[in-house]
Design a protein around this motif. Structure first.
Motif, PDB file in Angstrom:
ATOM      1  N   TYR A   1       0.857  -1.186   0.000  1.00 17.65           N
ATOM      2  CA  TYR A   1       0.000   0.000   0.000  1.00 17.65           C
ATOM      3  C   TYR A   1       0.888   1.230   0.000  1.00 17.65           C
ATOM      4  CZ  TYR A   1      -3.115   3.645   1.834  1.00 17.65           C
ATOM      5  OH  TYR A   1      -3.822   4.804   2.025  1.00 17.65           O
ATOM      6  N   ALA A   2       0.642   2.159  -0.924  1.00 20.47           N
ATOM      7  CA  ALA A   2       1.432   3.387  -1.011  1.00 20.47           C
ATOM      8  C   ALA A   2       0.500   4.591  -1.037  1.00 20.47           C
ATOM      9  CB  ALA A   2       2.315   3.375  -2.259  1.00 20.47           C
ATOM     10  N   TYR A   3       0.858   5.601  -0.268  1.00 19.89           N
ATOM     11  CA  TYR A   3       0.110   6.853  -0.272  1.00 19.89           C
ATOM     12  C   TYR A   3       0.989   7.931  -0.889  1.00 19.89           C
ATOM     13  CZ  TYR A   3      -2.800  10.762   1.137  1.00 19.89           C
ATOM     14  OH  TYR A   3      -3.598  11.875   1.123  1.00 19.89           O
ATOM     15  N   LYS A   4       0.454   8.674  -1.875  1.00 27.13           N
ATOM     16  CA  LYS A   4       1.238   9.614  -2.670  1.00 27.13           C
ATOM     17  C   LYS A   4       0.833  11.056  -2.376  1.00 27.13           C
ATOM     18  CE  LYS A   4      -0.140   7.331  -6.311  1.00 27.13           C
ATOM     19  NZ  LYS A   4      -0.333   6.931  -7.732  1.00 27.13           N
ATOM     20  N   LEU A   5       1.841  11.906  -2.278  1.00 28.87           N
ATOM     21  CA  LEU A   5       1.602  13.317  -2.015  1.00 28.87           C
ATOM     22  C   LEU A   5       2.364  14.156  -3.029  1.00 28.87           C
ATOM     23  CD1 LEU A   5       0.288  15.339   0.005  1.00 28.87           C
ATOM     24  CD2 LEU A   5       2.505  15.405   1.163  1.00 28.87           C
ATOM     25  N   ASN A   6       1.670  15.067  -3.686  1.00 31.36           N
ATOM     26  CA  ASN A   6       2.300  15.992  -4.632  1.00 31.36           C
ATOM     27  C   ASN A   6       3.034  17.068  -3.844  1.00 31.36           C
ATOM     28  OD1 ASN A   6       2.954  17.945  -6.557  1.00 31.36           O
ATOM     29  ND2 ASN A   6       1.093  17.551  -7.748  1.00 31.36           N
ATOM     30  N   ILE A   7       4.364  17.125  -4.005  1.00 29.43           N
ATOM     31  CA  ILE A   7       5.164  18.097  -3.253  1.00 29.43           C
ATOM     32  C   ILE A   7       5.728  19.189  -4.169  1.00 29.43           C
ATOM     33  CG2 ILE A   7       5.735  16.482  -1.417  1.00 29.43           C
ATOM     34  CD1 ILE A   7       8.445  16.049  -2.734  1.00 29.43           C
ATOM     35  N   GLY A   8       5.103  19.389  -5.306  1.00 25.78           N
ATOM     36  CA  GLY A   8       5.506  20.460  -6.208  1.00 25.78           C
ATOM     37  C   GLY A   8       6.534  20.040  -7.232  1.00 25.78           C
ATOM     38  N   VAL A   9       7.692  19.582  -6.778  1.00 23.71           N
ATOM     39  CA  VAL A   9       8.751  19.159  -7.700  1.00 23.71           C
ATOM     40  C   VAL A   9       8.580  17.711  -8.134  1.00 23.71           C
ATOM     41  CG1 VAL A   9      10.433  20.815  -6.832  1.00 23.71           C
ATOM     42  CG2 VAL A   9      10.257  18.561  -5.758  1.00 23.71           C
ATOM     43  N   GLY A  10       7.589  17.044  -7.586  1.00 25.93           N
ATOM     44  CA  GLY A  10       7.362  15.647  -7.922  1.00 25.93           C
ATOM     45  C   GLY A  10       6.384  15.022  -6.954  1.00 25.93           C
ATOM     46  N   THR A  11       6.378  13.701  -6.931  1.00 27.36           N
ATOM     47  CA  THR A  11       5.486  12.943  -6.061  1.00 27.36           C
ATOM     48  C   THR A  11       6.303  12.173  -5.029  1.00 27.36           C
ATOM     49  OG1 THR A  11       3.856  12.674  -7.834  1.00 27.36           O
ATOM     50  CG2 THR A  11       3.710  11.159  -5.974  1.00 27.36           C
ATOM     51  N   LEU A  12       5.940  12.303  -3.770  1.00 23.35           N
ATOM     52  CA  LEU A  12       6.565  11.552  -2.689  1.00 23.35           C
ATOM     53  C   LEU A  12       5.579  10.520  -2.187  1.00 23.35           C
ATOM     54  CD1 LEU A  12       8.917  11.106  -0.704  1.00 23.35           C
ATOM     55  CD2 LEU A  12       7.815  12.790   0.808  1.00 23.35           C
ATOM     56  N   SER A  13       6.006   9.252  -2.170  1.00 21.96           N
ATOM     57  CA  SER A  13       5.142   8.155  -1.720  1.00 21.96           C
ATOM     58  C   SER A  13       5.747   7.486  -0.501  1.00 21.96           C
ATOM     59  CB  SER A  13       4.970   7.112  -2.834  1.00 21.96           C
ATOM     60  OG  SER A  13       4.438   7.675  -4.006  1.00 21.96           O
ATOM     61  N   LEU A  14       4.887   7.136   0.421  1.00 24.51           N
ATOM     62  CA  LEU A  14       5.281   6.292   1.546  1.00 24.51           C
ATOM     63  C   LEU A  14       4.527   4.985   1.436  1.00 24.51           C
ATOM     64  CD1 LEU A  14       5.468   8.677   4.628  1.00 24.51           C
ATOM     65  CD2 LEU A  14       7.335   7.767   3.257  1.00 24.51           C
ATOM     66  N   GLY A  15       5.243   3.867   1.615  1.00 25.53           N
ATOM     67  CA  GLY A  15       4.618   2.573   1.406  1.00 25.53           C
ATOM     68  C   GLY A  15       4.798   1.629   2.567  1.00 25.53           C
ATOM     69  N   LEU A  16       3.840   0.742   2.709  1.00 24.45           N
ATOM     70  CA  LEU A  16       3.886  -0.346   3.686  1.00 24.45           C
ATOM     71  C   LEU A  16       3.582  -1.647   2.958  1.00 24.45           C
ATOM     72  CD1 LEU A  16       1.739   1.271   6.526  1.00 24.45           C
ATOM     73  CD2 LEU A  16       4.234   1.130   6.463  1.00 24.45           C
ATOM     74  N   GLN A  17       4.173  -2.734   3.417  1.00 23.60           N
ATOM     75  CA  GLN A  17       3.819  -4.032   2.867  1.00 23.60           C
ATOM     76  C   GLN A  17       3.769  -5.056   3.992  1.00 23.60           C
ATOM     77  OE1 GLN A  17       6.669  -5.417  -0.057  1.00 23.60           O
ATOM     78  NE2 GLN A  17       7.935  -6.405   1.479  1.00 23.60           N
ATOM     79  N   ALA A  18       2.990  -6.096   3.774  1.00 21.64           N
ATOM     80  CA  ALA A  18       2.869  -7.175   4.757  1.00 21.64           C
ATOM     81  C   ALA A  18       2.534  -8.460   4.018  1.00 21.64           C
ATOM     82  CB  ALA A  18       1.799  -6.846   5.794  1.00 21.64           C
ATOM     83  N   GLY A  19       2.958  -9.567   4.587  1.00 19.20           N
ATOM     84  CA  GLY A  19       2.690 -10.860   3.980  1.00 19.20           C
ATOM     85  C   GLY A  19       3.421 -11.953   4.713  1.00 19.20           C
ATOM     86  N   PHE A  20       3.719 -13.023   3.992  1.00 17.11           N
ATOM     87  CA  PHE A  20       4.364 -14.157   4.654  1.00 17.11           C
ATOM     88  C   PHE A  20       5.159 -14.987   3.650  1.00 17.11           C
ATOM     89  CE2 PHE A  20       0.302 -15.729   3.141  1.00 17.11           C
ATOM     90  CZ  PHE A  20       0.625 -16.965   2.593  1.00 17.11           C
ATOM     91  N   ASN A  21       6.078 -15.757   4.196  1.00 16.55           N
ATOM     92  CA  ASN A  21       6.799 -16.800   3.469  1.00 16.55           C
ATOM     93  C   ASN A  21       6.424 -18.155   4.042  1.00 16.55           C
ATOM     94  OD1 ASN A  21       8.542 -14.346   2.890  1.00 16.55           O
ATOM     95  ND2 ASN A  21       9.589 -15.898   1.667  1.00 16.55           N
ATOM     96  N   TYR A  22       6.314 -19.132   3.171  1.00 14.14           N
ATOM     97  CA  TYR A  22       6.068 -20.505   3.606  1.00 14.14           C
ATOM     98  C   TYR A  22       7.131 -21.377   2.959  1.00 14.14           C
ATOM     99  CZ  TYR A  22       3.781 -24.982   4.481  1.00 14.14           C
ATOM    100  OH  TYR A  22       3.512 -26.266   4.903  1.00 14.14           O
ATOM    101  N   MET A  23       8.047 -21.871   3.777  1.00 14.69           N
ATOM    102  CA  MET A  23       9.160 -22.663   3.249  1.00 14.69           C
ATOM    103  C   MET A  23       8.978 -24.140   3.583  1.00 14.69           C
ATOM    104  SD  MET A  23      13.290 -22.411   3.883  1.00 14.69           S
ATOM    105  CE  MET A  23      13.539 -21.075   2.728  1.00 14.69           C
ATOM    106  N   VAL A  24       9.206 -24.978   2.575  1.00  8.64           N
ATOM    107  CA  VAL A  24       9.172 -26.428   2.747  1.00  8.64           C
ATOM    108  C   VAL A  24      10.551 -26.976   2.396  1.00  8.64           C
ATOM    109  CG1 VAL A  24       8.122 -28.595   2.022  1.00  8.64           C
ATOM    110  CG2 VAL A  24       6.731 -26.507   2.152  1.00  8.64           C
ATOM    111  N   SER A  25      11.136 -27.726   3.310  1.00  4.64           N
ATOM    112  CA  SER A  25      12.464 -28.319   3.103  1.00  4.64           C
ATOM    113  C   SER A  25      12.340 -29.835   3.154  1.00  4.64           C
ATOM    114  CB  SER A  25      13.439 -27.837   4.186  1.00  4.64           C
ATOM    115  OG  SER A  25      13.548 -26.430   4.187  1.00  4.64           O
ATOM    116  N   ASP A  26      12.640 -30.496   2.045  1.00  5.74           N
ATOM    117  CA  ASP A  26      12.535 -31.955   1.948  1.00  5.74           C
ATOM    118  C   ASP A  26      13.932 -32.566   1.996  1.00  5.74           C
ATOM    119  OD1 ASP A  26      11.883 -34.560   1.541  1.00  5.74           O
ATOM    120  OD2 ASP A  26      10.975 -34.282  -0.439  1.00  5.74           O
ATOM    121  N   PHE A  27      14.376 -32.910   3.210  1.00  4.45           N
ATOM    122  CA  PHE A  27      15.730 -33.434   3.388  1.00  4.45           C
ATOM    123  C   PHE A  27      15.866 -34.885   2.928  1.00  4.45           C
ATOM    124  CE2 PHE A  27      15.372 -30.048   6.620  1.00  4.45           C
ATOM    125  CZ  PHE A  27      16.397 -29.243   6.169  1.00  4.45           C
ATOM    126  N   THR A  28      14.752 -35.550   2.593  1.00  5.38           N
ATOM    127  CA  THR A  28      14.837 -36.918   2.088  1.00  5.38           C
ATOM    128  C   THR A  28      15.491 -36.969   0.710  1.00  5.38           C
ATOM    129  OG1 THR A  28      12.628 -36.825   1.087  1.00  5.38           O
ATOM    130  CG2 THR A  28      12.763 -37.539   3.378  1.00  5.38           C
TER     131      THR A  28
END
Length: 309
Positions: A110-137
């Motif tokens: 998710y990013a929120y954008k603000l026009n600061i005159g000389v360009g656009t400044l965005s602040l972003g957040l992200q969230a999620g997960f990793n699921y790792m499977v390790s098959d040692f056989t």
């Protein structure tokens, strides 16, 4: 009233991002891509919706060809600006296979954008997960009773991150810590390990120079800081011809020289390819790294779909 809402919303994001950046946690190592300059979401959640368009990319990276068990990464990278709203949304879905390990991940941005005159400044957040499977056989071991290498284990690892991104018509710059939590590297019953994943900081920047109506050149750089490791840097140059063909070259410090291209097939579709020529000692065992990309872009308003970053 709307202006007041935007200011409060943006200030809240600043506070949240500041708290996250100051929090003493460590994030995990992630796959490295060579065409990240056109898929900035893999480095920075604030990149989501950086242009008024929908962008969907399929990317596959086959690293260190001919090396058994070398990393293979497949990713779906999608993001879009919301029409008439200063908000960008993104999705990153990936499978990273290394040896006997399969690492699946899903992250929303998710990013929120603000026009600061000389360009656009965005602040972003992200969230999620990793699921790792390790098959040692699948391993052949000298000691079949070694508790480190028997059976199959899985691990669910949630994570979150933050970043800031500035851009205007010709220039961009960003800083991010996309994965903050220091999840365990190894988690298995009757095995004690204190190993933790390392946090990455990314700093990016670039500028597009117009040499003629048909030719543009874009130098850019990426600084990669991993806790406990030397600073890494990518130095890149891309040349755009008639806004149809992009030819580029990169140097990744102490690792590789990269050649890449992107070809615009029509108004909405493009294909890309990158070849990494390995410079480290592993080069005597591999023919390098191949990376393929297919991208669909659809403008949300007037203007071209193609973006230089």
């Amino acid at each position: 009233m709307l202006a007041f809402y935007k200011i409060i919303h943006f200030k809240l994001l600043i506070v949240v991002c500041f708290v996250l950046l100051q929090h003493a946690v460590v994030a995990q190592q992630r796959p490295i891509f060579s065409q990240y300059m056109f898929n900035g979401l893999v480095l920075n959640p604030a990149y989501a919706g950086n242009q008024p368009q929908l962008s969907i990319s399929l990317l596959h990276r086959d690293q260190w060809v001919n090396v058994d068990g070398a990393p293979k990464t497949s990713s779906l990278i999608a993001h879009s600006a919301l029409k008439d709203r200063p908000i960008g949304l993104g999705l990153l879905v990936s499978r990273d296979k290394i040896g006997v390990h399969d690492d699946y991940s899903i992250y929303g941005s998710y990013a929120y954008k603000l026009n600061i005159g000389v360009g656009t400044l965005s602040l972003g957040l992200q969230a999620g997960f990793n699921y790792m499977v390790s098959d040692f056989t699948k391993l052949s071991t000298f000691n079949p009773d070694d508790p480190l290498f028997y059976g199959s284990v899985s691990r669910f690892s949630p994570n979150f991150g933050t970043g800031a991104f500035f851009n205007n018509r010709n220039t961009y710059a960003g800083i991010s810590v996309p994965y903050l939590i220091n999840n365990k590297v190894y988690d298995k019953e009757d095995v004690i390990s204190e190993a933790r994943e390392a946090r990455y900081y990314f700093v990016t920047g670039g500028h597009v120079f117009q040499l003629s109506p048909a030719v543009k050149i874009k130098p850019s750089a990426l600084i990669r800081v991993q806790e406990g490791q030397p600073i890494g840097m990518d130095i890149n140059t891309n040349v755009f011809l008639q806004d149809v063909l992009n030819i580029g070259a990169s140097y990744r410090s102490n690792d590789s020289v990269i050649l890449l291209f992107e070809l615009l097939l029509n108004k909405n579709m493009s294909i890309g390819y990158a070849y990494d020529h390995t410079l480290s000692r592993i080069r005597q065992y591999t023919d390098g790294t191949h990376e393929f990309m297919l991208t669909y872009r659809k403008a949300l308003g007037k203007g071209p779909c193609h973006a230089y970053f």
